[in-house]
Structure formats: structure tokens, C-alpha cells
Scaffold this active site. Structure first.
Site, PDB file in Angstrom:
ATOM      1  CB  SER A 213      79.500  47.509 163.399  1.00  0.00           C
ATOM      2  OG  SER A 213      78.631  46.405 163.513  1.00  0.00           O
ATOM      3  CG  ASP A 348      77.364  42.971 156.581  1.00  0.00           C
ATOM      4  OD1 ASP A 348      77.380  41.931 157.282  1.00  0.00           O
ATOM      5  OD2 ASP A 348      77.531  44.108 157.056  1.00  0.00           O
ATOM      6  CG  HIS A 379      79.713  43.116 159.689  1.00  0.00           C
ATOM      7  ND1 HIS A 379      78.601  43.911 159.561  1.00  0.00           N
ATOM      8  CD2 HIS A 379      80.215  43.367 160.928  1.00  0.00           C
ATOM      9  CE1 HIS A 379      78.422  44.601 160.683  1.00  0.00           C
ATOM     10  NE2 HIS A 379      79.401  44.297 161.525  1.00  0.00           N
TER      11      HIS A 379
END
Length: 458
Positions: A213, A348, A379
Site C-alpha cells: 500500500s 480494491d 485492498h
């Protein structure tokens, strides 16, 4: 008249239960429809969509990393919902999380900050026999104690990898800041300090760079900032990053896929983290943060407001636009020349599809890049499982290690070929009586070597 009314009443009364049964059936059907739509049950499982250039390296990696070309199968009942995958990752992390044992390292920074990382030694031999260290950068406000990091580290250790995990500045509970600064979206200082420490401590080790991320943005920016940062790096893997904070800014304010809600929740978590260091941020003379800034923070309802009030000021950025432009990897990632795997998920809820133009275009133009886009996974979820219960290891954990193993095997074979070529060249030089210096610097030496090579197949 009374007889007629009684007859109508007798006809109407039996119809009432049937009417209520019809309403119940309609309500159940509506609920089931909503569940099927929200759980995305009609969506078929599929292999990731792979974008790459037609090179020998790409073919080798895809052949030896079959998870990139095989069907990713999430849990049947809920795994096709990006929201549930994301929420389970956020709230639960992983299933049956192990507790790897490591050593915490403290690194003093030039500005007075203290970077920390946790070091975990390998628990098995690597398939190549080489010394390889994974340098890992977690997601926003995360650290080595997060469940998904612990699961990935434990799995990697048993596959023969040493792991070094950065703890984002200010993220660890019960660890005080030593300067009025925290981690930001794209600051690479702490990650660079960790990598330098690993290189000094283990002169023979090779590095695998992994970012999750926000960490994916940091590691790609780090590698692209300076060509020397790629020395001794075998490859890089980035999972679920957004590539451009400036482009993502508007999408996070949209209600589509609930991004505005996720934005609000992430902002709330970041606010709590910042306010837990309020005394340090205000108590040092060198601080760029004022009491008024922190008071305005209470009213912030989005990441952009938090960034504008606090985060951009840690490094003196004059505006939110400047902060996002300078700290996004989109301006550096094209300078990364080592094998690079970029992984995202179509469902996501945090990453708008428009942001995926960056990795797709990069993979189309650069021979070292593979972009893998899964249909499901949310995600940072990527849970696998049969029907209801997920497995302890996720698709993400396994594909990172499998890809890395393939890169290590490729590099090993390339090294063997290069050594073989050097040995052949040396034998030819010895047979002709030409020294290495003569071969490199004189026409006579080169001609003698060419004549011998064409006759002896050197």
C-alpha cells in the site's frame, strides 16, 4: 344488503394471508438480491490480468511463477466482495497469525529522529543457497507487529529469507518520537537508513524490496530517486499502491464504491496516531506544527485535510499539491531498472481504476516490469479458501515469495553463464598467448584472439 357484504368479507379474508405471504416472498427475494450483488457472487474466479513486454526475462518469470497465470480463487461466500476482503484485512488482519521473533534496531537520523526496524533471521536455507534479505515497508501507520506483516515474515523466513521490516516513524505504540516529525506519504529517509544498515551489516547479502500500500509508493520512489539505491537489489514488489496521491485526491472524495467512507475512516485512524504524539510535536523548538494546526485537526474528515493541516508541514511543503507531487512515486518509478512486479486488485475500494493507467502503461513500455491485476482481493486482502473460512496464508503472501524465488533462480543462472563466458575467454587468451591487457588495448591482441576463436570455437 347485509348478506351481500358478508359474502364479500368472506371472500376477502382468505386473500389476506396470501397477500402477506407474497410480501414476505418479495422481501426475501429483495434481500437475497442485495446480498448476491454486494457479495458479487455471480462474478467468476479468473487468473490475474497480466501486462508485460515479450522478453526472455518475462517469459521465465511467468513460467516459474505460475500463481500469476493461474486462477485466483477467493472464499466462495464472501471472497468476491472487495469490501469484505478489505474490512477483514483492516479489522482481523490474518487467520492464525504466527509470532516471529526478531530484534529491534534503532537508527539515529540526522534531524534527531530515531528510525526503528525489526530484523528476523531466516529459518531455512534458500533454494539458491544465497544470502538474501527482504527489506519490507508496511502500509500507512503500520509496523512489524501488524498481523499481515507477521504472517508474511514468518512464511518468508521458512523459505530462506532474512526479513527487515521498517516501523513507520510514530506508528509503534509506546515508542516516543525524538523529533517533531512522523512518517509521510513518500518520505524515504527511514527506509533508506534501514537499507544502508542491512548492506553494512551483511556485505554479502542481496536485497528484495517489498512495499505494501503506502509502503509500495515509498519503495518505488526510493529505488527511482537514485540509481545507487538499486545496487545489490534483485527485484521489487509493490502491492495495492495508488501511484499518484495527487490523482487519487479527487477519487477519494467520491461516494462510488464507498471511497468517501473509507477516506473518513483512514483519516480518523491517522488523526488518533498524530494526536498521540501531540506533546512531542508541540514541545520542540524545531517543530513546524503549531497548536492551531493540531486544533484544526480535530475537525478533519478526510485524509486530504489531515495532510494539508499536518503531514505536508513535516517537510515544509508549501501546499498540498506540492506535497502530493513531490512524494508520489509516479515521477520516479520509470527509473527503476531491476525486475519490478506491481500488483493491484480490480475490486480494491480505495484505488480508483483510473489510477491503474500508471502501472499498465509502465509494463507496456518497460521490459523489467510486470503488472498483475486480480479480479478479486480488495485492498490488501487476497484471502484464499474453499467456502467460508480463509486460509492462514493469502494469495499475496505466496505470489510475492514465488516471484522472488523465480527472480533469484534467474539471477543465479545468469551468474553461471557469465562465469562460463569469462572462463572461455581466459582459456582462449592463454591459448593465443595474448594477455588480458593486450586483448583489451591492442589490435594485434584482438586479431590473434579472433583467429584462434574461429578455428577452435572458443
Amino acid at each position: 344488503m347485509t348478506t351481500h357484504e358478508d359474502s364479500n368479507m368472506q371472500t376477502f379474508v382468505p386473500e389476506l394471508p396470501a397477500m402477506f405471504d407474497g410480501m414476505k416472498l418479495a422481501a426475501v427475494a429483495t434481500i437475497l438480491y442485495v446480498i448476491v450483488r454486494w457479495l458479487n457472487l455471480k462474478s467468476p474466479s479468473a487468473p490475474p490480468e497480466i501486462t508485460y513486454q515479450d522478453t526472455s526475462l518475462s517469459h521465465y518469470l511467468l513460467k516459474n511463477c505460475p500463481m500469476l497465470t493461474k486462477e485466483y480463487i477467493p472464499p466462495l461466500l464472501w471472497g468476491k466482495s472487495g469490501h469484505i476482503q478489505t474490512l477483514l484485512y483492516g479489522k482481523m488482519g490474518r487467520i492464525n497469525t504466527p509470532t516471529p521473533r526478531g530484534v529491534r534496531k534503532f537508527l539515529p537520523m540526522p534531524d534527531g529522529a530515531t528510525a526503528t526496524f525489526d530484523l528476523f533471521e531466516a529459518l531455512g536455507d534458500h533454494s539458491t543457497g544465497d544470502d538474501i534479505t527482504m527489506v519490507i515497508c508496511p502500509g500507512i501507520g503500520n509496523h512489524s507487529e501488524n498481523y499481515y506483516i507477521r504472517t508474511f515474515v514468518d512464511y518468508s523466513q521458512w523459505q530462506g529469507y532474512r526479513c527487515a521490516v521498517l516501523n513507520h516513524l510514530g506508528a509503534l505504540p509506546n515508542v516516543e518520537l525524538t523529533s517533531p516529525r512522523m512518517f509521510t506519504y513518500g518520505c524515504t529517509w527511514e527506509f533508506a537508513a534501514m537499507v544502508s544498515n542491512i548492506k553494512r551489516t551483511y556485505p554479502q547479502t542481496q536485497l528484495v524490496v517489498v512495499g505494501f500500500s503506502l509502503g509500495g509508493n515509498i519503495v518505488c520512489k526510493f529505488l527511482g530517486e537514485n540509481r545507487l539505491n538499486q545496487d545489490r537489489v534483485l527485484c521489487c514488489i509493490s502491492v495495492c499502491q495508488g501511484y499518484s496521491a495527487f490523482s487519487a485526491k479527487e477519487t477519494l472524495l467520491q461516494w462510488d464504491q464507498g471511497r468517501r467512507i473509507y477516506n473518513f475512516l483512514l483519516a480518523g485512524n491517522l488523526k488518533k496516531l498524530i494526536l498521540s504524539h501531540r506533546s512531542t510535536l508541540l514541545g520542540m523548538n524545531s517543530s513546524n506544527i503549531s497548536n492551531a494546526d493540531l486544533n484544526r485537526l480535530y475537525a478533519a474528515t478526510s485524509l486530504m485535510q489531515v495532510d494539508d493541516n499536518i503531514m505536508r508541514k513535516f517537510h515544509g511543503h508549501g501546499s498540498l499539491r506540492e506535497y502530493y507531487e513531490k512524494e508520489s512515486c509516479v515521477h520516479y518509478i520509470h527509473k527503476v531498472t531491476v525486475p519490478l512486479l506491481l500488483v493491484n486488485s480490480s475490486d480494491d475500494p480505495l484505488i480508483h481504476p483510473s489510477l491503474l493507467t500508471v502501472p499498465r502503461t509502465l509494463a507496456e513500455k518497460m521490459p523489467n516490469v510486470i503488472f498483475a491485476l486480480t479480479q478479486h482481493g480488495g485492498h490488501m486482502g487476497f484471502f484464499e479458501g474453499a467456502v467460508l473460512f480463509p486460509e492462514p496464508l493469502t494469495w499475496m503472501d505466496k505470489v510475492i515469495v514465488e516471484y522472488t524465488d523465480a527472480v533469484c533462480q534467474w539471477e543465479k543462472k545468469q551468474s553461471v553463464r557469465q562465469r562460463g563466458s569469462h572462463q572461455n575467454a581466459n582459456s582462449c587468451l592463454e591459448a593465443t598467448g595474448v594477455t588480458l591487457r593486450q586483448w583489451r588495448t591492442t589490435k594485434e591482441g584482438a586479431d590473434a584472439l579472433f583467429t584462434h576463436a574461429t578455428s577452435q570455437s572458443c
